[in-house]
Design a protein around this motif. Structure first.
Motif, PDB file in Angstrom:
ATOM      1  N   SER A  11       0.829  -1.207   0.000  1.00  7.57           N
ATOM      2  CA  SER A  11       0.000   0.000   0.000  1.00  7.57           C
ATOM      3  C   SER A  11       0.866   1.260   0.000  1.00  7.57           C
ATOM      4  CB  SER A  11      -0.971  -0.011   1.181  1.00  7.57           C
ATOM      5  OG  SER A  11      -0.327  -0.335   2.363  1.00  7.57           O
ATOM      6  N   GLN A  12       2.041   1.179   0.642  1.00  5.56           N
ATOM      7  CA  GLN A  12       2.959   2.325   0.589  1.00  5.56           C
ATOM      8  C   GLN A  12       3.459   2.552  -0.835  1.00  5.56           C
ATOM      9  OE1 GLN A  12       5.398   0.769   3.831  1.00  5.56           O
ATOM     10  NE2 GLN A  12       5.481   2.810   4.706  1.00  5.56           N
TER      11      GLN A  12
ATOM     12  N   ASN B  33      -5.599  -5.708  -9.647  1.00  4.06           N
ATOM     13  CA  ASN B  33      -4.762  -4.603 -10.115  1.00  4.06           C
ATOM     14  C   ASN B  33      -4.689  -4.582 -11.621  1.00  4.06           C
ATOM     15  OD1 ASN B  33      -3.381  -7.040  -9.663  1.00  4.06           O
ATOM     16  ND2 ASN B  33      -1.435  -6.039 -10.058  1.00  4.06           N
TER      17      ASN B  33
ATOM     18  N   GLN C  11      -4.351  -4.535   2.016  1.00  5.83           N
ATOM     19  CA  GLN C  11      -5.035  -3.374   1.463  1.00  5.83           C
ATOM     20  C   GLN C  11      -4.757  -3.193  -0.025  1.00  5.83           C
ATOM     21  OE1 GLN C  11      -3.485  -0.717   4.379  1.00  5.83           O
ATOM     22  NE2 GLN C  11      -4.611  -1.996   5.830  1.00  5.83           N
ATOM     23  N   ALA C  12      -3.524  -3.467  -0.408  1.00  5.16           N
ATOM     24  CA  ALA C  12      -3.165  -3.302  -1.812  1.00  5.16           C
ATOM     25  C   ALA C  12      -2.342  -4.504  -2.225  1.00  5.16           C
ATOM     26  CB  ALA C  12      -2.363  -2.023  -2.006  1.00  5.16           C
TER      27      ALA C  12
ATOM     28  N   GLU D 229       1.895   1.674  -3.538  1.00  6.03           N
ATOM     29  CA  GLU D 229       0.777   2.109  -4.359  1.00  6.03           C
ATOM     30  C   GLU D 229       0.529   3.612  -4.223  1.00  6.03           C
ATOM     31  OE1 GLU D 229      -3.007  -0.485  -5.182  1.00  6.03           O
ATOM     32  OE2 GLU D 229      -0.994  -0.780  -5.949  1.00  6.03           O
ATOM     33  N   THR D 230       0.527   4.091  -2.951  1.00  5.18           N
ATOM     34  CA  THR D 230       0.231   5.507  -2.748  1.00  5.18           C
ATOM     35  C   THR D 230       1.383   6.391  -3.194  1.00  5.18           C
ATOM     36  OG1 THR D 230       0.961   5.250  -0.484  1.00  5.18           O
ATOM     37  CG2 THR D 230      -1.411   5.197  -0.857  1.00  5.18           C
ATOM     38  N   LYS D 231       2.614   5.912  -3.011  1.00  2.00           N
ATOM     39  CA  LYS D 231       3.755   6.741  -3.384  1.00  2.00           C
ATOM     40  C   LYS D 231       4.758   5.875  -4.130  1.00  2.00           C
ATOM     41  CE  LYS D 231       6.881   9.113  -0.821  1.00  2.00           C
ATOM     42  NZ  LYS D 231       7.370   9.410   0.529  1.00  2.00           N
ATOM     43  N   PRO D 232       4.555   5.657  -5.435  1.00  5.70           N
ATOM     44  CA  PRO D 232       5.451   4.749  -6.167  1.00  5.70           C
ATOM     45  C   PRO D 232       6.885   5.292  -6.181  1.00  5.70           C
ATOM     46  CG  PRO D 232       3.511   5.356  -7.480  1.00  5.70           C
ATOM     47  CD  PRO D 232       3.538   6.259  -6.312  1.00  5.70           C
TER      48      PRO D 232
END
Lengths: 53, 257, 191
Positions: free
Chosen positions: C40-41, C191, C83-84, C43-46
């Motif tokens: 998830s980290q 995804n 989550q991701a 995903e939010t900030k590639p």
């Protein structure tokens, strides 16, 4: 047994370290004891043996 | 604050009962055989059980048997350093003479057990994780502990005047104790490759009892063995210091001259 | 105050200051101390494609696809933190412990078409149980290793290998206990 070399190396290391430390301590103790006994015989009442007040 | 001097004094007098090297020698001679033989018995039982009779893990297979050496070594690595820190406190506050000798003797034994912990961890990590070493928080903090031990060993022997070495090493031991909670909680505070503790104070151990029993036995056995080796070295150190004081005493010098 | 207690308080104060300093420092550097980042980290900030990151999470059940490109095995699998999910591509031999539901750490970088790993490390959890006990838990429907960690330790840690074997041979009793998916099983995100 799987992973036998890793297991044997671990137990071998443990045995080796235990033997070295244990025998080292035992020899050192024995040497110190005989040395102290010999010194006590030559100078019967060393000052260090009397407990401090 | 009013209670502190009496508490301090009482703690001091308790330790001073055993500060007397003569009394320690007597006590040590009495407990040494008990320590040594129970340590041997428990260690052989625990490791024998772990190596031959305990079941293999469902996913790790037989490599889980490295645990019976690795976990006691890891606990004693931290425990030994905690003992060094206590010696440092006794040395700095109460000028306890036996604490200084104990710090000299605990250091090398603790460094050996920390090296054993790192080596067995590596031997366990290669087949399971797929790597000998990673720089994660748990592994790195234990490596720092190993270097703290080496620094302590070197520092306490570095001065011509042993008292100065004792003082410096005591300060290092106390300052380095900051690493102990970091080691303990590293697996909870940060993402690590190393798994969290299986045995906690709060929850049921996440380990089958058929593996927990041999682990408990070897933990008790190896801890007693650590204590036995330290007591033996400390007794030898007390005797050696007595030998030195006899050899340098003026009475003897006068007698031999 | 005697000299001894003054020394004691002085040392306590020094240790407290040192501890506070260490705690602040570790807090400040905690993003560098973490060994891996979660999907998830990512995903939010590639992270930029030229930066090596370590991606940690659980291998999603049913997502592993193994192929062979000539001699080298190529594996594709999804890694999730609940989550991701991020798809990982890895060329090479996976570690022994690699399986669906296993936690892994993939070392590599984020590319346009997913995460390309140069190394995959298996991260095992803190549960230790004999094979027979694991089988018995699986048979009774209490646990599916592909979907996450085993049930609470108190329910199995006193089970002996003999108990487990008995459970396994008397399979009929397990039939009365309908299989249930563990509550911890995360739904893999598409995804």
């Amino acid at each position: 047994m799987t992973h036998l070399p890793y297991i044997l190396a671990s137990y071998g290391l443990f045995t080796g370290i235990a033997l070295v430390l244990g025998c080292g301590a035992a020899f050192r103790l024995k040497k110190a004891r005989t040395r102290l006994a010999a010194l006590d015989r030559t100078s019967p009442r060393p000052s260090g043996a009397a407990p401090s007040p | 604050m009013s209670a502190s001097p009496t508490l301090v004094a009482r703690t001091g007098s308790f330790f001073h009962r055993y500060a007397n090297p003569g009394r320690f020698l007597k006590l040590g001679a009495r407990i040494q055989p008990w320590l040594t033989w129970t340590a041997l018995l428990f260690t052989l039982a625990g490791l024998g059980w772990g190596l031959f009779y305990s079941p293999a893990d469902w996913q790790q297979g037989d490599s889980v048997r490295i645990m019976y050496v690795h976990v006691p070594a890891a606990i004693l690595a931290s425990g030994g350093y905690a003992a060094l820190a206590v010696c440092g406190l006794l040395s700095l506050v109460w000028r306890h003479p036996l604490a200084d000798l104990a710090a000299v003797e605990i250091g090398p034994v603790g460094a050996c057990i920390t090296a054993l912990c790192l080596a067995t961890g590596s031997l366990w990590g290669k087949p399971m994780w797929g790597t000998w070493w990673v720089w994660d928080a748990r592994l790195t903090s234990v490596l720092v502990l190993f270097f703290l031990y080496l620094g302590h060993i070197a520092l306490i022997r570095a001065f011509d005047d042993p008292q100065r070495g004792y003082r410096a090493a005591a300060i290092l031991a106390l300052a380095g104790a900051v690493d102990l909670p970091i080691i303990k909680f590293s697996v909870q505070w940060w993402n690590t490759l190393h798994q969290p503790d299986s045995i906690t104070l709060t929850g049921a151990p996440t380990m089958s009892s058929s593996m927990l029993w041999p682990l408990a036995l070897s933990m008790v056995g190896i801890s007693l063995g650590f204590a036995a080796i330290v007591v033996a070295r400390l007794r030898a150190a007390v005797m050696e210091s007595r030998i030195r004081s006899i050899l340098s005493s003026p009475r003897r010098r006068g007698g031999s001259a | 105050m005697t000299r001894k207690s003054r020394r004691l308080w002085l040392i306590i104060a020094c240790i407290a200051c040192l501890g506070a300093a260490a705690a602040l420092m570790l807090r400040a550097f905690s993003s560098d101390i973490v060994f891996f980042v979660t999907p998830s980290q990512v995903e939010t900030k590639p992270p930029p494609a030229d930066r090596t990151v370590r991606l940690g999470g659980m291998v999603v059940a049913g997502s592993v696809k193994r192929e062979k490109h000539g001699e080298t095995p190529v594996a594709r699998f999804d890694v999730t933190d609940g989550q991701a999910a991020v798809t990982v591509r890895y060329e090479g031999i996976l570690p022994d412990l690699f399986r669906e539901g296993q936690s892994v750490v993939a070392v590599g970088s984020m590319q346009k078409d997913g995460f390309v790993a140069s190394e995959v490390l298996a991260k095992h959890d803190e549960t230790y149980m004999p094979k027979e006990v694991a089988e018995a838990l699986k048979k009774s429907g209490k646990w599916d290793p592909r979907f996450g960690p085993p049930p609470s330790a108190a329910s199995w840690n006193s089970m002996t290998v003999q108990d487990a074997k008995k459970d396994l041979s008397g399979k009929n009793s397990a039939a009365s206990n309908p299989a249930q998916t563990p509550a911890s099983a995360p739904a893999p995100a598409a995804n």
